[in-house]
Design a protein around this motif. Structure first.
Motif, short mmCIF file in Angstrom:
data_model
loop_
_atom_site.label_atom_id
_atom_site.label_comp_id
_atom_site.label_asym_id
_atom_site.label_seq_id
_atom_site.Cartn_x
_atom_site.Cartn_y
_atom_site.Cartn_z
N ARG A 144 0.84 -1.20 0.00
CA ARG A 144 0.00 0.00 0.00
C ARG A 144 0.88 1.24 0.00
O ARG A 144 2.04 1.20 0.40
CB ARG A 144 -0.90 0.03 1.24
CG ARG A 144 -1.78 -1.19 1.41
CD ARG A 144 -2.44 -1.11 2.77
NE ARG A 144 -3.38 -2.20 3.01
CZ ARG A 144 -4.03 -2.36 4.18
NH1 ARG A 144 -3.82 -1.50 5.17
NH2 ARG A 144 -4.86 -3.36 4.33
N ASP A 157 1.70 -3.33 -9.44
CA ASP A 157 0.89 -2.53 -10.34
C ASP A 157 -0.53 -3.08 -10.30
O ASP A 157 -0.95 -3.86 -11.16
CB ASP A 157 1.46 -2.59 -11.76
CG ASP A 157 0.82 -1.58 -12.70
OD1 ASP A 157 -0.29 -1.09 -12.38
OD2 ASP A 157 1.39 -1.28 -13.76
N ASP A 158 -1.28 -2.68 -9.26
CA ASP A 158 -2.62 -3.22 -9.04
C ASP A 158 -3.57 -2.90 -10.18
O ASP A 158 -4.41 -3.73 -10.55
CB ASP A 158 -3.19 -2.65 -7.74
CG ASP A 158 -2.48 -3.20 -6.51
OD1 ASP A 158 -2.44 -4.43 -6.36
OD2 ASP A 158 -1.98 -2.40 -5.70
N ARG A 159 -3.46 -1.71 -10.71
CA ARG A 159 -4.36 -1.30 -11.80
C ARG A 159 -4.19 -2.24 -13.00
O ARG A 159 -5.17 -2.71 -13.57
CB ARG A 159 -4.08 0.15 -12.20
CG ARG A 159 -5.05 0.70 -13.23
CD ARG A 159 -4.78 2.16 -13.53
NE ARG A 159 -4.89 3.01 -12.34
CZ ARG A 159 -5.17 4.30 -12.37
NH1 ARG A 159 -5.33 4.92 -13.55
NH2 ARG A 159 -5.26 5.01 -11.26
N SER A 187 -5.06 2.62 -0.93
CA SER A 187 -4.51 2.85 -2.27
C SER A 187 -4.72 1.63 -3.15
O SER A 187 -5.01 1.76 -4.34
CB SER A 187 -3.02 3.17 -2.17
OG SER A 187 -2.28 2.07 -1.65
N THR A 188 -4.61 0.43 -2.57
CA THR A 188 -4.80 -0.78 -3.34
C THR A 188 -6.23 -0.89 -3.85
O THR A 188 -6.48 -1.29 -4.99
CB THR A 188 -4.45 -2.02 -2.49
OG1 THR A 188 -5.10 -1.90 -1.21
CG2 THR A 188 -2.96 -2.14 -2.29
N GLU A 191 -6.73 1.75 -6.75
CA GLU A 191 -6.02 1.38 -7.97
C GLU A 191 -6.68 0.19 -8.67
O GLU A 191 -6.81 0.17 -9.90
CB GLU A 191 -4.55 1.04 -7.64
CG GLU A 191 -3.69 2.26 -7.34
CD GLU A 191 -3.52 3.15 -8.55
OE1 GLU A 191 -3.15 2.65 -9.62
OE2 GLU A 191 -3.75 4.37 -8.43
N ARG A 192 -7.10 -0.78 -7.90
CA ARG A 192 -7.72 -1.96 -8.51
C ARG A 192 -9.06 -1.63 -9.14
O ARG A 192 -9.40 -2.16 -10.21
CB ARG A 192 -7.85 -3.07 -7.46
CG ARG A 192 -6.50 -3.63 -7.03
CD ARG A 192 -6.61 -4.57 -5.83
NE ARG A 192 -5.29 -4.79 -5.25
CZ ARG A 192 -5.05 -5.45 -4.13
NH1 ARG A 192 -6.07 -5.98 -3.46
NH2 ARG A 192 -3.81 -5.59 -3.68
N GLN A 194 -9.87 1.23 -10.47
CA GLN A 194 -9.56 1.93 -11.72
C GLN A 194 -9.14 0.94 -12.80
O GLN A 194 -9.49 1.10 -13.97
CB GLN A 194 -8.46 2.97 -11.48
CG GLN A 194 -8.92 4.18 -10.69
CD GLN A 194 -10.12 4.86 -11.35
OE1 GLN A 194 -10.10 5.16 -12.55
NE2 GLN A 194 -11.15 5.11 -10.56
N GLY A 195 -8.40 -0.08 -12.42
CA GLY A 195 -8.01 -1.11 -13.37
C GLY A 195 -9.20 -1.84 -13.94
O GLY A 195 -9.23 -2.20 -15.12
#
Length: 342
Positions: A144, A157-159, A187-188, A191-192, A194-195
């Motif tokens: 994170r 790179d979670d996204r 943050s994880t 980002e996920r 958004q991915g």
């Protein structure tokens, strides 16, 4: 047993015994051997706190994680602990429970113990006091990141990882895809999500709002979100899980509802699960580079331990770059080509 008592037993000076225990070149090997043998026999244990006052390194570091139930953190912790033991380093493990107050408490205690550095997964809302502490020590954010903290990041790179899952499912013909992910405060989680969304047009995103659920990275939430999504008027034909913590509860919920995987629902899980080999169907997963992450953490620790003089936090943060690793999709039996419901 103290050095002074050991010296009296051996008939040597306090200085000679101390130097022998620290492998000083001025002491003969024969004397070193006899001192080490006596230390073992009489149970002498070095005073690490006193040694820390003399040396740049204490030989200890802190590892701070949210819990010890998450498969990812368990794997990383075991890998770091194993390598630390091989190097003779002391790892101090602390659990925050994702509570900012507990995070501040464990950070303060680790700094009181004079650790050489701290590797930690930050909570969603670190206290101002925690930020002030981190300005006075060498630290690295694990998995994170929180923008208010100065520490560099070792993460994934979670996204991209979640986007791989969406691409895989769309390639199989699925268009109505659900998503269960962790809180946007992390943050994880942000980002996920958004991915996931970047795999759809704005119009498609609007149509999927009722099959997207965000909440805490806890198993119970996964089961609740699954029941809600699959109970909707138009349930998805595929589902992406944004945390490995959800997998077990969702598979149990699917079984309870007679939902067959992948016949009725294709499923992609983010991260491997330790019990995956027990399943009749191998999960399609986004595999995380756990070995590489653990190695990056160990490299940072080695940097702390090998410093001849203490490294100031300002110098450490200026010289240390973040490491963002790339996950991969590993197809399994939990995903199949889309077939219209009858």
């Amino acid at each position: 047993m103290t050095i002074k008592k050991l010296a009296a037993i051996l008939g040597l000076s306090h200085t000679t015994v101390s130097r022998a225990l620290n492998d000083h070149p001025a002491i003969s090997q024969a004397t070193k051997n006899s001192v080490l043998q006596a230390a073992r026999e009489y149970g002498y244990i070095p005073n690490s706190a006193a040694r820390a006052l003399r040396n740049a390194s204490t030989g200890a570091f802190g590892l701070v994680i949210p819990d010890i139930q998450n498969d990812f953190f368990i794997t990383i912790t075991n890998a770091i602990a194993h390598q630390a033991a091989e190097q003779g380093w002391q790892m101090m493990l602390a659990i925050t429970g994702d509570k900012p107050e507990m995070e501040h408490t464990v950070l303060r205690r680790l700094m009181t113990a004079r650790v050489d550095g701290i590797i930690f997964a930050p909570t969603a809302s670190p206290l101002d006091e925690s930020r002030e502490l981190l300005l006075r020590t060498n630290a690295v954010q694990l998995l994170r990141r929180h923008d208010s903290l100065p520490a560099p990041v070792i993460a994934i790179d979670d996204r991209y990882g979640i986007h791989l899952a969406v691409q895989h499912l769309r390639g199989l013909g699925h268009s109505r895809i659900g998503y269960i992910g962790s809180s946007l405060a992390l943050s994880t989680g942000a980002e996920r999500l958004q991915g996931f969304l970047q795999g759809f047009s704005a119009e498609e995103q609007a149509a999927l709002e009722d099959v997207i659920a965000m909440g805490p990275p806890q198993a119970a939430f996964g089961g609740e979100a699954f029941a809600r999504i699959m109970g909707s008027a138009n349930p998805p034909s595929a589902l992406v899980l944004g945390s490995p913590r959800y997998a077990m509860s969702i598979l149990l919920a699917a079984k309870a509802q007679n939902i067959r995987i992948p016949d009725d629902l294709s499923l992609v899980a983010y991260g491997d699960v330790s019990w995956g080999s027990l399943l009749d169907v191998k999960l399609t997963t986004i595999t995380l580079p756990e070995t590489e992450i653990a190695s990056a953490c160990v490299a940072i620790i080695r940097q702390w331990m090998s410093a001849e003089t203490p490294v100031t936090p300002e110098a450490f943060y200026a010289a240390t770059q973040s490491h963002i690793f790339t996950p991969q999709l590993v197809p399994g039996g939990s995903t199949s080509a889309f077939t219209p419901r009858r």
